[in-house]
Design a protein around this motif. Sequence first.
Motif, PDB file in Angstrom:
ATOM      1  N   TYR A 194       0.788  -1.169  -0.110  1.00 23.56           N
ATOM      2  CA  TYR A 194       0.002   0.008   0.171  1.00 23.56           C
ATOM      3  C   TYR A 194       0.725   1.030  -0.021  1.00 23.56           C
ATOM      4  O   TYR A 194       0.355   2.373  -0.344  1.00 23.56           O
ATOM      5  N   PHE A 195       2.165   1.087   0.739  1.00 21.46           N
ATOM      6  CA  PHE A 195       2.949   2.383   0.683  1.00 21.46           C
ATOM      7  C   PHE A 195       3.309   2.987  -0.723  1.00 21.46           C
ATOM      8  O   PHE A 195       3.032   4.298  -0.883  1.00 21.46           O
ATOM      9  N   SER A 196       3.554   2.281  -1.676  1.00 17.94           N
ATOM     10  CA  SER A 196       3.913   2.668  -3.100  1.00 17.94           C
ATOM     11  C   SER A 196       2.635   3.254  -3.525  1.00 17.94           C
ATOM     12  O   SER A 196       2.658   4.620  -4.338  1.00 17.94           O
ATOM     13  N   ALA A 197       1.371   2.856  -3.503  1.00 24.86           N
ATOM     14  CA  ALA A 197       0.442   3.495  -3.882  1.00 24.86           C
ATOM     15  C   ALA A 197      -0.057   4.844  -3.112  1.00 24.86           C
ATOM     16  O   ALA A 197      -0.385   5.777  -3.779  1.00 24.86           O
ATOM     17  N   LEU A 198       0.277   4.691  -1.875  1.00 19.46           N
ATOM     18  CA  LEU A 198       0.045   6.136  -1.252  1.00 19.46           C
ATOM     19  C   LEU A 198       1.028   7.327  -1.516  1.00 19.46           C
ATOM     20  O   LEU A 198       0.495   8.397  -1.573  1.00 19.46           O
ATOM     21  N   ILE A 199       2.066   6.802  -2.184  1.00 14.42           N
ATOM     22  CA  ILE A 199       3.328   7.907  -2.456  1.00 14.42           C
ATOM     23  C   ILE A 199       2.891   8.248  -3.895  1.00 14.42           C
ATOM     24  O   ILE A 199       3.098   9.585  -4.229  1.00 14.42           O
TER      25      ILE A 199
END
Length: 275
Positions: A194-199
């Motif tokens: 999820y972190f890549s999508a958040l960024i």
Amino acid sequence: MMIILCFITMYPFLYVLFASLSDPARVAMHRGLLLIPLGFTLEAYKAVLDNPMISTGYQNTIFYVVAGTAVNLLMTAIGAYALSRRNVYFKDFIMFAIVFTMVFHGGLIPTYLVVGNLGLLNTPWALIIPGAISTFNLIIMRTAFQQVPISLEESARMDGANDFTILFRVIIPLSMPVIAVMVLWYAVGHWNSYFSALIYLRDRELYPLQLILREILVNNNTDSMMTGASTLDKIDVGETIKYATIIVSTLPILVLYPFLQKYFVKGIMIGAIKE
């Protein structure tokens, strides 16, 4: 002892499952262990499945898992094959440079700038291309490819096969256990990411399921699933909706894992033994 360890391992998941099936008011008042559902209702699951962002997140995540895993396997297999051949110049230096990235890397900001300059921001490929190869997985697959007898490659070359034919028709069919492990690791990584999508993503229509789950669990954003409920009911139902969302987002991986489990230990051992 093993039964106790299995119970300790499984209980958090069972607690979430039982709570998601329980009456919201009874769950809110319950304290201590939860060994059976308190009542039975599927209202939480109905609210989750009726949420359009959940279905959109599912579709996006399935695309990221399928496309991302395919790209991961292709790039990792090509890299592992090249680095496992005995006649490749400077392969030791190249391997050192690749392993070096496991310890030292540019960091988040340089990576973000690279992704932005490549025009990948706010596109699905921002979640696929930058992480196309995992160094750890590359090392395991390279070690597995090195254990394929060199005589098979020589025989294939005598029959006129080129490198791509050798890779896809000789090496990979003989390395299916490690390929299955790579599929599991890459697929689970994409599913949980999820972190890549958040960024990198700004358009909510591109959000993966885990980012939607983060909004529900961390930001406590469940109001859109409970139209017409009172404030007290929203508090109670909101907790069971969180539990139901966790089950819905975890279930596909739990279904996939048993089919790949038989390859898991064998694949790890193949990739872990060095000649």
